[in-house]
Design an enzyme around this catalytic site. Sequence first.
Site, mmCIF file in Angstrom:
data_model
loop_
_atom_site.group_PDB
_atom_site.id
_atom_site.type_symbol
_atom_site.label_atom_id
_atom_site.label_comp_id
_atom_site.label_asym_id
_atom_site.label_seq_id
_atom_site.Cartn_x
_atom_site.Cartn_y
_atom_site.Cartn_z
ATOM 1 N N HIS A 20 0.936 -1.231 -0.010
ATOM 2 C CA HIS A 20 0.176 0.140 -0.003
ATOM 3 C C HIS A 20 0.827 1.247 -0.204
ATOM 4 O O HIS A 20 0.803 2.184 -0.667
ATOM 5 C CB HIS A 20 -0.676 0.187 1.361
ATOM 6 C CG HIS A 20 -2.046 -0.837 1.309
ATOM 7 N ND1 HIS A 20 -2.157 -1.842 2.530
ATOM 8 C CD2 HIS A 20 -2.743 -1.313 0.519
ATOM 9 C CE1 HIS A 20 -3.030 -2.657 2.293
ATOM 10 N NE2 HIS A 20 -3.706 -2.386 1.028
ATOM 11 N N LYS A 44 -16.492 -5.689 5.538
ATOM 12 C CA LYS A 44 -15.550 -6.982 5.892
ATOM 13 C C LYS A 44 -15.368 -6.721 7.469
ATOM 14 O O LYS A 44 -15.178 -5.751 8.123
ATOM 15 C CB LYS A 44 -14.248 -6.555 5.389
ATOM 16 C CG LYS A 44 -13.972 -6.818 3.878
ATOM 17 C CD LYS A 44 -12.712 -6.652 3.386
ATOM 18 C CE LYS A 44 -12.345 -6.548 1.895
ATOM 19 N NZ LYS A 44 -11.246 -6.173 1.635
ATOM 20 N N ARG A 93 -2.467 -6.029 -8.615
ATOM 21 C CA ARG A 93 -1.352 -6.654 -8.286
ATOM 22 C C ARG A 93 -1.148 -7.787 -9.164
ATOM 23 O O ARG A 93 -0.155 -8.324 -9.683
ATOM 24 C CB ARG A 93 -1.266 -7.263 -6.878
ATOM 25 C CG ARG A 93 -1.018 -6.343 -5.658
ATOM 26 C CD ARG A 93 -1.519 -7.163 -4.308
ATOM 27 N NE ARG A 93 -2.927 -7.354 -4.262
ATOM 28 C CZ ARG A 93 -3.737 -7.727 -3.306
ATOM 29 N NH1 ARG A 93 -3.185 -7.895 -2.218
ATOM 30 N NH2 ARG A 93 -4.897 -7.957 -3.519
ATOM 31 N N SER A 131 -3.357 -7.551 3.084
ATOM 32 C CA SER A 131 -3.371 -7.609 4.359
ATOM 33 C C SER A 131 -3.919 -8.829 5.181
ATOM 34 O O SER A 131 -3.683 -9.052 6.098
ATOM 35 C CB SER A 131 -4.441 -6.393 4.747
ATOM 36 O OG SER A 131 -4.167 -5.046 4.360
HETATM 37 O O1 PNS Z 1 -9.105 -2.294 0.599
HETATM 38 P P1 PNS Z 1 -10.172 -2.809 -0.134
HETATM 39 O O2 PNS Z 1 -11.214 -3.456 0.869
HETATM 40 O O3 PNS Z 1 -10.094 -3.525 -1.323
HETATM 41 O O4 PNS Z 1 -11.127 -1.572 -0.603
HETATM 42 C C1 PNS Z 1 -12.386 -1.429 -1.085
HETATM 43 C C2 PNS Z 1 -13.012 -0.027 -0.911
HETATM 44 C C3 PNS Z 1 -12.885 0.712 0.224
HETATM 45 C C4 PNS Z 1 -12.271 0.708 -2.218
HETATM 46 C C5 PNS Z 1 -14.429 -0.261 -1.307
HETATM 47 O O5 PNS Z 1 -15.099 -1.189 -0.773
HETATM 48 C C6 PNS Z 1 -15.403 0.926 -1.590
HETATM 49 O O6 PNS Z 1 -15.127 1.943 -2.124
HETATM 50 N N1 PNS Z 1 -16.363 1.123 -0.541
HETATM 51 C C7 PNS Z 1 -17.015 2.043 -0.223
HETATM 52 C C8 PNS Z 1 -18.607 1.823 -0.766
HETATM 53 C C9 PNS Z 1 -18.862 1.983 -1.984
HETATM 54 O O7 PNS Z 1 -18.501 3.140 -2.667
HETATM 55 N N2 PNS Z 1 -19.022 1.091 -2.855
HETATM 56 C C10 PNS Z 1 -19.373 1.296 -4.336
HETATM 57 C C11 PNS Z 1 -18.259 0.811 -5.004
HETATM 58 S S1 PNS Z 1 -18.641 -0.975 -5.656
#
Ligand code: PNS
Length: 172
Positions: A20, A44, A93, A131
């Site tokens: 990250h 999560k 990745r 993670s």
């Molecule tokens: O590190 P991660 O868990 O892959 O991040 C995922 C993240 C935070 C980018 C995604 O879950 C997110 O944008 N969540 C906010 C809710 C949202 O906007 N969802 C719509 C997009 S599918």
Amino acid sequence: MPKKIIGLYPGSFDPITNGHIDIARRAVKLCDELHVAVVGNPSKKALFSVERRVELLQKTMGRVPGVKISSFNGLLVDYARQLKAQIIFRGLRAVSDFEYEFQMALINRALHPQIEVMFLVPNEKYIFLSSSSIKEVAKFGGKLKGFVPPEIEKALRAAYQPSSLKAKGARP
Ligand code: PNS
């Protein structure tokens, strides 16, 4: 005056890894201001609270010029609008990341047509890092050097101490 480029690098960051950090360092070179933001939505089950993840991001990334740390709830595009961010950065990745990221990018574009999603590729030494795998290694006492900064290693070791797990009602 040229327009200020504001970037947003969102994630769960549970916890932040060297992968990250590598992505954030690449992203900040492409904008004037980069917001590294922890998602607050409980999609999560996280090991660290949102507040603790923000604190750990501050410790590891907070002093990088141009980087701001925060957290958000709700939709990512709404937070991007609030910050007036033009670019959302995500790390890619492997091919396995692509389908999820591609779908998310298109949903975000449908919700906010002005936003651009940029995928950045980390240094190959971090390609395999995630993670969840870091947490698995930490849980069983494995070596974390090179995967996470020392502050994160300390936080992981503390979180997986038998006394912390007992307090959380979790099994070691
Ligand atoms: O590190 P991660 O868990 O892959 O991040 C995922 C993240 C935070 C980018 C995604 O879950 C997110 O944008 N969540 C906010 C809710 C949202 O906007 N969802 C719509 C997009 S599918």
